[in-house]
Each structure stands twice: as structure tokens, then as C-alpha cells.
Design a protein around this motif. Structure first.
Motif, PDB file in Angstrom:
ATOM      1  N   VAL A 126       0.842  -1.209   0.000  1.00 49.90           N
ATOM      2  CA  VAL A 126       0.000   0.000   0.000  1.00 49.90           C
ATOM      3  C   VAL A 126       0.873   1.254   0.000  1.00 49.90           C
ATOM      4  CG1 VAL A 126      -1.749   1.297   1.277  1.00 49.90           C
ATOM      5  CG2 VAL A 126      -1.894  -1.206   1.154  1.00 49.90           C
ATOM      6  N   ALA A 127       1.956   1.248   0.784  1.00 55.91           N
ATOM      7  CA  ALA A 127       2.827   2.424   0.888  1.00 55.91           C
ATOM      8  C   ALA A 127       3.466   2.772  -0.453  1.00 55.91           C
ATOM      9  CB  ALA A 127       3.915   2.191   1.930  1.00 55.91           C
ATOM     10  N   ILE A 128       3.802   1.774  -1.266  1.00 58.42           N
ATOM     11  CA  ILE A 128       4.488   2.025  -2.536  1.00 58.42           C
ATOM     12  C   ILE A 128       3.524   2.133  -3.712  1.00 58.42           C
ATOM     13  CG2 ILE A 128       6.119   1.011  -4.204  1.00 58.42           C
ATOM     14  CD1 ILE A 128       7.628  -0.141  -1.786  1.00 58.42           C
ATOM     15  N   CYS A 129       2.504   1.284  -3.734  1.00 59.37           N
ATOM     16  CA  CYS A 129       1.590   1.254  -4.878  1.00 59.37           C
ATOM     17  C   CYS A 129       0.420   2.230  -4.745  1.00 59.37           C
ATOM     18  CB  CYS A 129       1.065  -0.163  -5.080  1.00 59.37           C
ATOM     19  SG  CYS A 129       2.361  -1.369  -5.435  1.00 59.37           S
ATOM     20  N   LEU A 218       2.934 -12.254  -3.855  1.00 58.06           N
ATOM     21  CA  LEU A 218       2.036 -11.443  -4.686  1.00 58.06           C
ATOM     22  C   LEU A 218       2.235  -9.965  -4.390  1.00 58.06           C
ATOM     23  CD1 LEU A 218      -0.337 -11.224  -6.677  1.00 58.06           C
ATOM     24  CD2 LEU A 218      -1.889 -11.501  -4.732  1.00 58.06           C
ATOM     25  N   SER A 219       2.337  -9.615  -3.103  1.00 58.87           N
ATOM     26  CA  SER A 219       2.549  -8.212  -2.726  1.00 58.87           C
ATOM     27  C   SER A 219       3.838  -7.678  -3.324  1.00 58.87           C
ATOM     28  CB  SER A 219       2.586  -8.074  -1.198  1.00 58.87           C
ATOM     29  OG  SER A 219       1.353  -8.434  -0.623  1.00 58.87           O
ATOM     30  N   TYR A 220       4.915  -8.461  -3.212  1.00 56.80           N
ATOM     31  CA  TYR A 220       6.196  -7.989  -3.730  1.00 56.80           C
ATOM     32  C   TYR A 220       6.251  -8.009  -5.253  1.00 56.80           C
ATOM     33  CZ  TYR A 220       8.470  -7.087   0.643  1.00 56.80           C
ATOM     34  OH  TYR A 220       8.812  -6.505   1.843  1.00 56.80           O
ATOM     35  N   GLY A 221       5.487  -8.901  -5.882  1.00 56.14           N
ATOM     36  CA  GLY A 221       5.377  -8.864  -7.336  1.00 56.14           C
ATOM     37  C   GLY A 221       4.741  -7.561  -7.804  1.00 56.14           C
ATOM     38  N   LEU A 222       3.677  -7.149  -7.110  1.00 60.31           N
ATOM     39  CA  LEU A 222       3.016  -5.886  -7.445  1.00 60.31           C
ATOM     40  C   LEU A 222       3.900  -4.691  -7.112  1.00 60.31           C
ATOM     41  CD1 LEU A 222      -0.572  -6.767  -6.160  1.00 60.31           C
ATOM     42  CD2 LEU A 222       0.180  -6.618  -8.545  1.00 60.31           C
ATOM     43  N   ILE A 223       4.670  -4.796  -6.031  1.00 58.68           N
ATOM     44  CA  ILE A 223       5.593  -3.717  -5.664  1.00 58.68           C
ATOM     45  C   ILE A 223       6.664  -3.543  -6.735  1.00 58.68           C
ATOM     46  CG2 ILE A 223       7.463  -3.103  -4.066  1.00 58.68           C
ATOM     47  CD1 ILE A 223       5.712  -4.284  -1.806  1.00 58.68           C
ATOM     48  N   PRO A 231      10.219   6.220 -13.540  1.00 60.64           N
ATOM     49  CA  PRO A 231      11.337   6.498 -14.448  1.00 60.64           C
ATOM     50  C   PRO A 231      12.665   6.771 -13.734  1.00 60.64           C
ATOM     51  CG  PRO A 231       9.841   8.368 -14.349  1.00 60.64           C
ATOM     52  CD  PRO A 231       9.180   7.263 -13.607  1.00 60.64           C
ATOM     53  N   SER A 232      12.626   7.342 -12.560  1.00 67.79           N
ATOM     54  CA  SER A 232      13.855   7.734 -11.865  1.00 67.79           C
ATOM     55  C   SER A 232      14.490   6.560 -11.124  1.00 67.79           C
ATOM     56  CB  SER A 232      13.550   8.865 -10.876  1.00 67.79           C
ATOM     57  OG  SER A 232      14.646   9.094 -10.031  1.00 67.79           O
ATOM     58  N   LYS A 233      15.793   6.313 -11.356  1.00 66.42           N
ATOM     59  CA  LYS A 233      16.511   5.253 -10.647  1.00 66.42           C
ATOM     60  C   LYS A 233      16.634   5.563  -9.163  1.00 66.42           C
ATOM     61  CE  LYS A 233      19.254   3.281 -14.379  1.00 66.42           C
ATOM     62  NZ  LYS A 233      20.622   2.923 -14.851  1.00 66.42           N
ATOM     63  N   LYS A 234      16.766   6.849  -8.855  1.00 59.64           N
ATOM     64  CA  LYS A 234      16.849   7.254  -7.450  1.00 59.64           C
ATOM     65  C   LYS A 234      15.557   6.916  -6.722  1.00 59.64           C
ATOM     66  CE  LYS A 234      18.162  11.142  -4.501  1.00 59.64           C
ATOM     67  NZ  LYS A 234      18.546  12.583  -4.470  1.00 59.64           N
ATOM     68  N   ALA A 235      14.440   7.128  -7.408  1.00 61.30           N
ATOM     69  CA  ALA A 235      13.141   6.788  -6.825  1.00 61.30           C
ATOM     70  C   ALA A 235      13.007   5.276  -6.661  1.00 61.30           C
ATOM     71  CB  ALA A 235      12.013   7.330  -7.695  1.00 61.30           C
ATOM     72  N   HIS A 236      13.592   4.522  -7.628  1.00 66.12           N
ATOM     73  CA  HIS A 236      13.610   3.058  -7.502  1.00 66.12           C
ATOM     74  C   HIS A 236      14.246   2.645  -6.183  1.00 66.12           C
ATOM     75  CE1 HIS A 236      13.415   1.969 -12.080  1.00 66.12           C
ATOM     76  NE2 HIS A 236      12.349   2.589 -11.636  1.00 66.12           N
ATOM     77  N   GLN A 237      15.455   3.169  -5.951  1.00 69.88           N
ATOM     78  CA  GLN A 237      16.220   2.807  -4.765  1.00 69.88           C
ATOM     79  C   GLN A 237      15.509   3.216  -3.487  1.00 69.88           C
ATOM     80  OE1 GLN A 237      19.993   4.693  -5.465  1.00 69.88           O
ATOM     81  NE2 GLN A 237      20.662   3.141  -6.949  1.00 69.88           N
ATOM     82  N   LYS A 238      14.913   4.412  -3.503  1.00 69.18           N
ATOM     83  CA  LYS A 238      14.214   4.897  -2.319  1.00 69.18           C
ATOM     84  C   LYS A 238      13.014   4.015  -1.990  1.00 69.18           C
ATOM     85  CE  LYS A 238      12.103   9.025  -0.299  1.00 69.18           C
ATOM     86  NZ  LYS A 238      11.721  10.452  -0.520  1.00 69.18           N
ATOM     87  N   ALA A 239      12.272   3.627  -3.031  1.00 70.79           N
ATOM     88  CA  ALA A 239      11.086   2.790  -2.810  1.00 70.79           C
ATOM     89  C   ALA A 239      11.486   1.406  -2.294  1.00 70.79           C
ATOM     90  CB  ALA A 239      10.287   2.663  -4.102  1.00 70.79           C
ATOM     91  N   LEU A 240      12.492   0.804  -2.917  1.00 71.24           N
ATOM     92  CA  LEU A 240      12.905  -0.540  -2.511  1.00 71.24           C
ATOM     93  C   LEU A 240      13.599  -0.561  -1.160  1.00 71.24           C
ATOM     94  CD1 LEU A 240      14.171  -1.985  -5.925  1.00 71.24           C
ATOM     95  CD2 LEU A 240      12.057  -2.548  -4.710  1.00 71.24           C
ATOM     96  N   SER A 241      14.252   0.554  -0.802  1.00 74.60           N
ATOM     97  CA  SER A 241      14.956   0.593   0.481  1.00 74.60           C
ATOM     98  C   SER A 241      14.000   0.467   1.660  1.00 74.60           C
ATOM     99  CB  SER A 241      15.757   1.897   0.615  1.00 74.60           C
ATOM    100  OG  SER A 241      14.893   3.017   0.703  1.00 74.60           O
ATOM    101  N   THR A 242      12.735   0.849   1.456  1.00 75.92           N
ATOM    102  CA  THR A 242      11.751   0.718   2.533  1.00 75.92           C
ATOM    103  C   THR A 242      11.348  -0.743   2.756  1.00 75.92           C
ATOM    104  OG1 THR A 242       9.834   0.996   1.059  1.00 75.92           O
ATOM    105  CG2 THR A 242      10.816   2.997   1.961  1.00 75.92           C
ATOM    106  N   CYS A 243      11.724  -1.612   1.808  1.00 76.95           N
ATOM    107  CA  CYS A 243      11.347  -3.032   1.911  1.00 76.95           C
ATOM    108  C   CYS A 243      12.494  -3.923   2.360  1.00 76.95           C
ATOM    109  CB  CYS A 243      10.851  -3.540   0.556  1.00 76.95           C
ATOM    110  SG  CYS A 243       9.449  -2.637  -0.128  1.00 76.95           S
ATOM    111  N   THR A 244      13.718  -3.406   2.370  1.00 76.39           N
ATOM    112  CA  THR A 244      14.873  -4.281   2.580  1.00 76.39           C
ATOM    113  C   THR A 244      14.856  -4.964   3.946  1.00 76.39           C
ATOM    114  OG1 THR A 244      16.129  -2.318   3.255  1.00 76.39           O
ATOM    115  CG2 THR A 244      16.403  -3.083   0.978  1.00 76.39           C
ATOM    116  N   ALA A 245      14.476  -4.228   4.987  1.00 79.76           N
ATOM    117  CA  ALA A 245      14.447  -4.832   6.322  1.00 79.76           C
ATOM    118  C   ALA A 245      13.473  -6.004   6.365  1.00 79.76           C
ATOM    119  CB  ALA A 245      14.069  -3.782   7.365  1.00 79.76           C
ATOM    120  N   HIS A 246      12.295  -5.805   5.781  1.00 78.41           N
ATOM    121  CA  HIS A 246      11.281  -6.860   5.770  1.00 78.41           C
ATOM    122  C   HIS A 246      11.753  -8.064   4.966  1.00 78.41           C
ATOM    123  CE1 HIS A 246       7.276  -8.583   4.394  1.00 78.41           C
ATOM    124  NE2 HIS A 246       7.227  -8.663   5.707  1.00 78.41           N
TER     125      HIS A 246
END
Length: 312
Positions: A126-129, A218-223, A231-246
Motif C-alpha cells: 500500500v505504501a508504494i503502490c 504477490l505483494s512484492y510482485g506488485l511492488i 522512471p527515476s533510478k533514485k526513486a527506484h532505490q528509495k522505494a525498494l529501500s523501505t522493503c529491505t528490512a522486511h
């Protein structure tokens, strides 16, 4: 002969041997075990204290972290005090009622842990999508209700395990080669037919845990699909960084849980002491590592923990 070998289900005791083959090393083994347990309690109580004290952390994500911390405290505490009594004082006896109670809370904690991880995956989805609707979809009240549903699910799923065992006739040999009362370890002490116990245990593992893993995948597939559209690679990293701990926590918890559970049924070639040590480490390493992983990867929580550390 049958009457001699079978005993009714009465208040007699089982014997937990500890770690078979390594009895002489129990004192040395207790050192890392007790260290992990103490650090796990300290870390998780710190997380609960900081989240409870800081109003800014009263958010769905941190409410889920609190649930995870409570689950970790409960599961590790359900086995470690008894294991340390075996290691330190050679107190191996446990009543049948105590054994089934330990087994119930241990497996309820494992089911609850999986439910919390599944809810965390939904939270990240929900936070990312749907970031604009995050605060309306995931309120604290809704997260609390999801946690309650997860707890009720765990209790209803695990409750049949001790009830099924209570119907079994147990043999005169009541020695359990383990440090705690695992469901299959206790079931193998029965002189009766444990087919239903085996089948129900497998249903819990493959259906319930399998469902949780499917929903997480399924959640991570949609994420990932949503992130790749940015389009932004920086935004890619920022979005995925919120999931790394989980992701780290899942990669540690599910493989070790499945290994520990399935070894009781299909791991005849694995040395008992290896299986038992790894099974204990599952309930010790996760409570120790979870506060560290989330503390390091979650800046807001890390800053608040640092604030209270400095005050002390």
C-alpha cells in the motif's frame, strides 16, 4: 504386554533430554543461547519502549513492529527458560500439561509471526503502490484489527494439536530428545496411530504458511511492477529501500522455520544434535536480529532509539 507398554493420559511427566549426544557440553552451549536470549529480550523491549513513548511512531508500520517484537518475546520465552534449566540444573522433567501448554504457545507464536510478516508485506504494498491512500487504507485501528485476526487464526489453527495429542496413548518411554515440546517430537512418543497428527501438521505448514508466502510473493510482485514503472533510478532505490528490512527478516525466518518443521518428518539422515541446535537458534536468532535489522534500516526508529540511548 500391550497393557504394560501403554499408560493412560495422566499427570505423569515427559523427560526433555536437551541436545542428545552433547550433554557434557550443555553448560558451554548455554552461554551463546542465554546471550542471544538476553540480547533478544533487551532489543525487543527497547523497540516496544521507544515506540510506546514516542507519539511520532504511533503509525501502522511501527504498530506492526511492536506486534513482531511481542511475538518474538513470546516465542523465545516459551522455550528458553526450560532449556536453560536443562542446561544449568539438569531439570529435565516436564509435566504433560506443561509440555502441551509450551507446545501450544510456541506454535501459536510461529503462526502469529507469519501473520505479522504477511501484514507487513501488505503495508509495504500500500505504501508504494497507493501512497496517496496509505493513511486512509491502513489506520492504526485497522492494523490492530488485522493483528487480532492473525492471533485468532493462530489460536484456532494450533488448538487442535494439543487436543489431538490428549487423545493419544503414550508409551512407557516418555523421553523426548529435544530441549522443548515440539508437536511431532511429542507425537512420536505415542503408541497409537499418529497419522492424523502428521497430516494436520503438514496441512498447517503447506496450506497456512504456503498461503502466507503466496500473499507475500504477490505483494512484492506488485511492488516490483510498480517500482519498474517509476522512471527515476533514485526513486527506484528509495522505494525498494523501505522493503529491505522486511525482506531480510523473511529470508531468515521462513527457510529456518520450514527446515526445523520438516526435519521432524523427513530428515532422518540429519544428526539429531544438528537439527535441535538449529531449531533452537530459529527461536533465538530472529528475536535478536529483528530489532537490529529494523533499527538499522529504519531511520526514524534508529534516531529515536539513539535519543534514549544518549539520555541513558
Amino acid at each position: 504386554m500391550a497393557a504394560f507398554n501403554l499408560t493412560p493420559f495422566d499427570p505423569s511427566s515427559f523427560i526433555l533430554t536437551g541436545i542428545p549426544g552433547l550433554e557434557t557440553a550443555h553448560i558451554w552451549i548455554s552461554i551463546p543461547f542465554s546471550t542471544f536470549y538476553i540480547f533478544g529480550l533487551f532489543g525487543n523491549f527497547t523497540v516496544l519502549f521507544v515506540i510506546g513513548k514516542e507519539q511520532t511512531l504511533h503509525k501502522p508500520m511501527y504498530l506492526l513492529l511492536s506486534m513482531l517484537a511481542l511475538t518474538d518475546i513470546g516465542t523465545s520465552t516459551s522455550i528458553m527458560p526450560k532449556a536453560l534449566c536443562i542446561f544449568w540444573f539438569n531439570l529435565k522433567g516436564i509435566t504433560v500439561c506443561g509440555c502441551l501448554t509450551q507446545m501450544f504457545f510456541l506454535h501459536v507464536g510461529s503462526m502469529m509471526h507469519s501473520a505479522v510478516l504477511m501484514t507487513m508485506a501488505f503495508d509495504r504494498y500500500v505504501a508504494i503502490c497507493n501512497p496517496l491512500r496509505y493513511t486512509t487504507i491502513l489506520t492504526n485501528e485497522r492494523i490492530a484489527k488485522l493483528g487480532l485476526v492473525g492471533l485468532i487464526r493462530a489460536v484456532l489453527i494450533i488448538l487442535p494439536l494439543p487436543l489431538l495429542l490428549m487423545r493419544q496413548p503414550f508409551c512407557a518411554n516418555r523421553i523426548i530428545p529435544h530441549t522443548y515440546c515440539d508437536h511431532m517430537a511429542v507425537a512420536k512418543m505415542s503408541c497409537g496411530d499418529i497419522t492424523v497428527n502428521r497430516m494436520y501438521g503438514l496441512v498447517v505448514v503447506f496450506v497456512i504458511i504456503g498461503l502466507d508466502l503466496t500473499l507475500i510473493a504477490l505483494s512484492y510482485g506488485l511492488i516490483i511492477r510498480a517500482v519498474l514503472r517509476i522512471p527515476s533510478k533514485k526513486a527506484h532505490q528509495k522505494a525498494l529501500s523501505t522493503c529491505t528490512a522486511h525482506i531480510f527478516v523473511m529470508l531468515i525466518s521462513y527457510p529456518t522455520f520450514l527446515f526445523s518443521t520438516l526435519t521432524h518428518r523427513f530428515g532422518q539422515g540429519i544428526a539429531p544434535h544438528v537439527h535441535i541446535i538449529l531449531a533452537n537458534l530459529y527461536f533465538l536468532l530472529l528475536p535478536t536480529l529483528n530489532p537490529i535489522i529494523y533499527g538499522v534500516k529504519t531511520k526514524e526508529l534508529r534516531d529515536k532509539v539513539g535519543k534514549y540511548t544518549c539520555i541513558m
